[in-house]
Design an enzyme around this catalytic site. Structure first.
Site, PDB file in Angstrom:
ATOM      1  N   THR A 136       0.954  -0.660  -0.055  1.00 28.40           N
ATOM      2  CA  THR A 136      -0.240  -0.144  -0.250  1.00 28.40           C
ATOM      3  C   THR A 136       0.977   1.587  -0.105  1.00 28.40           C
ATOM      4  O   THR A 136       0.647   2.500  -0.791  1.00 28.40           O
ATOM      5  CB  THR A 136      -0.942   0.065   1.607  1.00 28.40           C
ATOM      6  OG1 THR A 136      -1.571  -1.376   0.776  1.00 28.40           O
ATOM      7  CG2 THR A 136      -1.665   1.011   1.169  1.00 28.40           C
TER       8      THR A 136
ATOM      9  N   ASN B 278      -6.202  -9.109  -7.872  1.00 27.43           N
ATOM     10  CA  ASN B 278      -6.038 -10.114  -5.823  1.00 27.43           C
ATOM     11  C   ASN B 278      -7.397 -10.914  -5.747  1.00 27.43           C
ATOM     12  O   ASN B 278      -7.188 -11.652  -5.023  1.00 27.43           O
ATOM     13  CB  ASN B 278      -5.877  -8.692  -4.936  1.00 27.43           C
ATOM     14  CG  ASN B 278      -7.164  -7.731  -5.393  1.00 27.43           C
ATOM     15  OD1 ASN B 278      -7.018  -7.078  -6.225  1.00 27.43           O
ATOM     16  ND2 ASN B 278      -7.817  -7.213  -4.342  1.00 27.43           N
TER      17      ASN B 278
ATOM     18  N   GLN C 157       1.019  -9.138  -6.193  1.00 30.47           N
ATOM     19  CA  GLN C 157      -0.010 -10.545  -6.383  1.00 30.47           C
ATOM     20  C   GLN C 157       0.593 -11.521  -7.793  1.00 30.47           C
ATOM     21  O   GLN C 157       0.585 -12.891  -7.465  1.00 30.47           O
ATOM     22  CB  GLN C 157      -1.765 -10.705  -6.724  1.00 30.47           C
ATOM     23  CG  GLN C 157      -2.343  -9.793  -5.283  1.00 30.47           C
ATOM     24  CD  GLN C 157      -2.496 -10.653  -4.588  1.00 30.47           C
ATOM     25  OE1 GLN C 157      -1.636 -12.362  -4.484  1.00 30.47           O
ATOM     26  NE2 GLN C 157      -3.314 -10.545  -3.656  1.00 30.47           N
TER      27      GLN C 157
ATOM     28  N   CYS D 248      -8.583  -6.235   2.203  1.00 27.18           N
ATOM     29  CA  CYS D 248      -8.279  -4.657   2.476  1.00 27.18           C
ATOM     30  C   CYS D 248     -10.035  -3.989   2.554  1.00 27.18           C
ATOM     31  O   CYS D 248     -10.159  -3.228   3.040  1.00 27.18           O
ATOM     32  CB  CYS D 248      -8.461  -3.794   1.507  1.00 27.18           C
ATOM     33  SG  CYS D 248      -5.839  -4.171   1.460  1.00 27.18           S
TER      34      CYS D 248
END
Length: 382
Positions: free
Chosen positions: A70, A154, A182, A327
């Site tokens: 992130t 993802n 990923q 998330c």
């Protein structure tokens, strides 16, 4: 317990745990200190950077250690946009991304939007394939500062054609940031040979530690620091480096790269075994099956069943899965990725994500395949 949520996080590899333990004991110093204790920490950090560079096929000097994917995405998007605007201010600045990006990328773009930078999202088709014609048209806009696109989704595992996207960016004179979180550890990455300008990697997706990641910024690429207040990481990311986390990331990337040629085909076979079994359940739909995917990921929904209900039932049976992005866990909203693929909201709420890791076995896959049909039937009977 059967763990099938590797796209959310993975158990640290034993080599990672051992390397981090040694680093915590011997490398506790501040890597910016000039005394011997600090220089031991610096040596560990330098070695970790070289490990990462070797695994990713790039120059170690191009790597910036971060707290995870992130932060790496935020640094690339904010840093590249700010540097581009400083070098050549322009009216109507914009960033081009896609409708199925991870919240880390979309959140960074939303933050830029509050500063007056427009975000344009390129759509995908029902199999998650990017609309390359629309991308080419948007890249031609004179205000475009950056393109941000993921290597692998993802939720569905769908792969984007990064080489083709990069070629379109090159023709338009636009820098490309790739969220490779990923893809790293599952597919070979040679960043120096790629068309990307920036790329993000996260440790805990590939059996490294949580809280460890990196941003690759090609040598000479403009990048304004997003986090300021110190000279660390060549002035690109302020803050005392987390030496043990970097050591763990380097070890994880080294292990993943060494094992990739055997682990990726095995995971693909296990994923296809699970997909073949679950697709026989009435009302099942696999999302993204018509596109190239990373080897470990399966997104599937069962008509009439809430994904959250099945997730809880599987958890009670000792199986860990997800309904989408970690998330977004706890959200009652349907997956934005599946909605962008044209999946109706009710069907999107019925989706489960199975993401495998290196320790999964055929016996585990067969056990999960046997568990699902009665759980789906029970769900439909309510």
């Amino acid at each position: 317990m059967i763990y099938l949520d590797a796209n959310a996080t993975t158990p640290p590899h034993p080599r990672v745990l051992a390397a981090m333990s040694r680093a915590l004991e011997a490398g506790f110093g501040n890597a910016s200190s000039v005394h011997s204790v600090g220089q031991r920490a610096r040596a560990l950090l330098d070695t970790a950077r070289e490990q990462c560079a070797s695994a990713l096929g790039c120059d170690a000097r191009e790597l910036i250690f971060t707290s995870g994917g992130t932060e790496a995405d935020a640094l690339a998007i904010h840093g590249a946009a700010a540097a581009a605007l400083k070098a050549a201010p322009r009216a109507g600045p914009r960033v081009v991304t896609t409708s199925v990006e991870h919240p880390a990328v979309l959140g960074a773009c939303a933050s830029l939007a509050r500063l007056g930078v427009e975000t344009v999202r390129i759509g995908v088709d029902g199999e998650g394939r990017l609309d390359l014609a629309a991308l080419q048209a948007e890249l031609a806009h004179p205000g475009t500062l950056l393109c941000a696109a993921m290597a692998a989704n993802n939720e569905t595992g769908v792969l984007f054609p990064i080489d083709r996207i990069g070629e379109l960016c090159r023709r338009a004179g636009v820098a490309l940031h790739v969220d490779a979180v990923q893809a790293a550890g599952k597919l070979p990455l040679r960043l120096s040979d790629s068309p990307a300008t920036y790329a993000a990697v996260s440790g805990h997706k590939l059996r490294g530690p949580q809280g460890a990641g990196l941003l690759w910024a090609r040598r000479g690429a403009p990048l304004a620091p997003f986090q300021q207040g110190g000279h660390q990481e060549k002035g690109r990311r302020a803050g005392t480096e987390n030496v043990a986390a970097a050591v763990g990331l380097g070890e994880a990337l080294e292990v993943a790269t060494a094992e990739m040629s055997s682990s990726s085909p095995r995971l693909a076979a296990l994923r296809d075994r699970l997909q073949g079994a679950l697709a026989q359940i009435e009302g099942a739909q696999v999302h993204g099956a018509g596109s190239p995917r990373v080897p470990n990921t399966l997104s599937i929904s069962f008509a009439g069943c809430e994904g959250e209900t099945l997730l809880v039932a599987l958890d009670l049976a000792g199986v860990c899965v997800s309904t989408g992005s970690a998330c977004s866990a706890g959200s009652l909203e349907p997956s934005p990725v599946l909605l962008a693929m044209g999946v109706p909201a009710e069907r999107a709420r019925a989706a489960l994500r199975f993401s495998l890791w290196s320790n999964n076995t055929e016996a585990e896959i067969d056990q999960v395949a046997a568990l699902l049909p009665p759980l789906v039937a029970r769900c439909l009977a309510r």
